[in-house]
Design an enzyme around this catalytic site. Sequence first.
Site, PDB file in Angstrom:
ATOM      1  N   LYS A   1      16.110  21.455 -10.868  1.00  0.00           N
ATOM      2  CA  LYS A   1      15.427  20.212 -11.229  1.00  0.00           C
ATOM      3  C   LYS A   1      16.298  19.215 -11.983  1.00  0.00           C
ATOM      4  O   LYS A   1      17.132  19.575 -12.802  1.00  0.00           O
ATOM      5  CB  LYS A   1      14.192  20.521 -12.117  1.00  0.00           C
ATOM      6  CG  LYS A   1      13.064  21.178 -11.395  1.00  0.00           C
ATOM      7  CD  LYS A   1      12.413  20.303 -10.330  1.00  0.00           C
ATOM      8  CE  LYS A   1      11.648  19.146 -10.919  1.00  0.00           C
ATOM      9  NZ  LYS A   1      10.404  19.602 -11.567  1.00  0.00           N
TER      10      LYS A   1
ATOM     11  N   HIS B   1       0.838  -1.224   0.000  1.00  0.00           N
ATOM     12  CA  HIS B   1       0.000   0.000   0.000  1.00  0.00           C
ATOM     13  C   HIS B   1       0.866   1.265   0.000  1.00  0.00           C
ATOM     14  O   HIS B   1       0.424   2.313   0.481  1.00  0.00           O
ATOM     15  CB  HIS B   1      -0.946   0.032   1.209  1.00  0.00           C
ATOM     16  CG  HIS B   1      -1.727  -1.227   1.405  1.00  0.00           C
ATOM     17  ND1 HIS B   1      -2.976  -1.426   0.859  1.00  0.00           N
ATOM     18  CD2 HIS B   1      -1.408  -2.381   2.051  1.00  0.00           C
ATOM     19  CE1 HIS B   1      -3.411  -2.630   1.181  1.00  0.00           C
ATOM     20  NE2 HIS B   1      -2.470  -3.250   1.901  1.00  0.00           N
TER      21      HIS B   1
ATOM     22  N   GLU C   1       9.776   8.261 -16.897  1.00  0.00           N
ATOM     23  CA  GLU C   1       8.403   8.750 -17.087  1.00  0.00           C
ATOM     24  C   GLU C   1       7.878   8.391 -18.471  1.00  0.00           C
ATOM     25  O   GLU C   1       6.711   8.026 -18.643  1.00  0.00           O
ATOM     26  CB  GLU C   1       8.353  10.263 -16.901  1.00  0.00           C
ATOM     27  CG  GLU C   1       8.561  10.699 -15.469  1.00  0.00           C
ATOM     28  CD  GLU C   1       8.699  12.212 -15.373  1.00  0.00           C
ATOM     29  OE1 GLU C   1       7.772  12.857 -14.885  1.00  0.00           O
ATOM     30  OE2 GLU C   1       9.743  12.751 -15.796  1.00  0.00           O
TER      31      GLU C   1
ATOM     32  N   SER D   1      14.993  21.279 -16.117  1.00  0.00           N
ATOM     33  CA  SER D   1      13.797  22.081 -16.340  1.00  0.00           C
ATOM     34  C   SER D   1      14.218  23.399 -16.962  1.00  0.00           C
ATOM     35  O   SER D   1      15.270  23.937 -16.630  1.00  0.00           O
ATOM     36  CB  SER D   1      13.097  22.331 -15.002  1.00  0.00           C
ATOM     37  OG  SER D   1      12.362  23.543 -15.061  1.00  0.00           O
TER      38      SER D   1
END
Length: 460
Positions: A283, A156, A290, A277
């Site tokens: 970043k 979980h 992804e 970024s």
Amino acid sequence: MKKPWQGRFEKETDRAVLEFSASLGFDRRLAPWDIRGSAAHARMLSAQGIISEEEGLLILQGLEDIAAEIEAGKFDYDLAFEDIHMNIEKRLIEKIGPTGGKLHTGRSRNDQVALDMHLYVKDEVEEIDALLKGLQEVLVGLAEKYEEVIVPGYTHLQRAQPVLLSHHLLAYFWMLVRDRGRLKGVFERSDLMPLGAGALAGTGFPIDREAVAAELGFDGIYENSIDAVSDRDYIVEFLSFAAILIMHLSRLSEELIIWSTAEFNFIELDDAFTTGSSMMPQKKNPDVAELIRGKTGRVYGSLFAILTTLKALPLAYNKDMQEDKEGLFDVIDTLKALLPLLGSMLETMKVNEEALAAAVDDDYLCATDLADYLVREGVSFREAHHAVGQLIAYSRKVGIRLSELSPDKRSRFHSALSDEIGGLLNPATVAQARLCRGGTAPGAVKVQLQKARTLLDGGS
Ligand code: ARG
């Protein structure tokens, strides 16, 4: 030059129809397999005396020259000739004259395209299998490298029990074992030769299907000509394999993404496999992971597209079936691009062993073992679970970890909890206890690792 099927038509095809129905834009990638299949067919036609030996040789030479033209980027593709099959035939006739028109004897584009696709899929399956094996090697290599590093295991997405990082990584190894098993099934079902089915009913010429199958390396031949030209199961199966595979890879990518956040900080992906970024200088984004996760959508989409296209199609060939290609090609390209990238990204990532040590320094991860201890002292598991649960609630309330609560305080929840339990609240001890086959104890993981190694080194 006229199209091969022009005879019964009085008008030219409307340009918009041509553009709508042509597959040349995407099926040109089948050229090498089309030529291989045609050469085998031509050899058989001449061996069977259906065409003369000289005609056979002329055709073979022509096909060889065309292959060279295509290879050199000198082939003139003509949309008026719809697909790669008719483009090559047209060029053959241009080069060697009317003899070129004899190549198609006893054959239809229906069994021709089926042949090309079977050959193509078999070759791509072999390449993809090698890439999957490469990824398995990376996973086993990492498991060996971090064999005894302990990480929190989750259920979980809540911290559950300590596990070895090697154990966690090897879970993906076994998923890939199953993926490769499915891919083997795809290969077996692609390994049947459709040529000789003609348009759907076979041919009256004395062809030799066995000879063509042997030359092209097929294990068998379709027993039914209608099935031979209608079957796209191997494509559906390939896409199902791919859908399950990318689901696995997407789960792995998701973990890499989560693990590389500041909140987890378990790993750091290499600069070469991340991007920045345009606005936020701090970043470092896990774009590759992804995108692998993101590409799951198009792979599932291709599976659904082919299933939907085939549903309720009457036998035998229907033009709908031309839609079997773009999704398949796209999925093959996608897998071939992402598999090596994922391997390199895993190989170059840095594992933050300090952060992991801090993350597993959490007594609650050992709560199950505390309950198990009480069970060994004769308490029922349910009672033990409840007592430890209450102890944890108390520890959380007062903000003192389990190992630092006095025996006196602990005994309030169960008399046996006043025993010396410090040794139990150690993630390494907890992991070590799980010695059952398939468990996370270092000894058990060693056995698992050896099995994985043997499987890889044994040629699987
Ligand atoms: N381009 C076609 C396809 O990919 C080839 C087969 C055409 N057959 C036909 N009867 N129109 O399916």
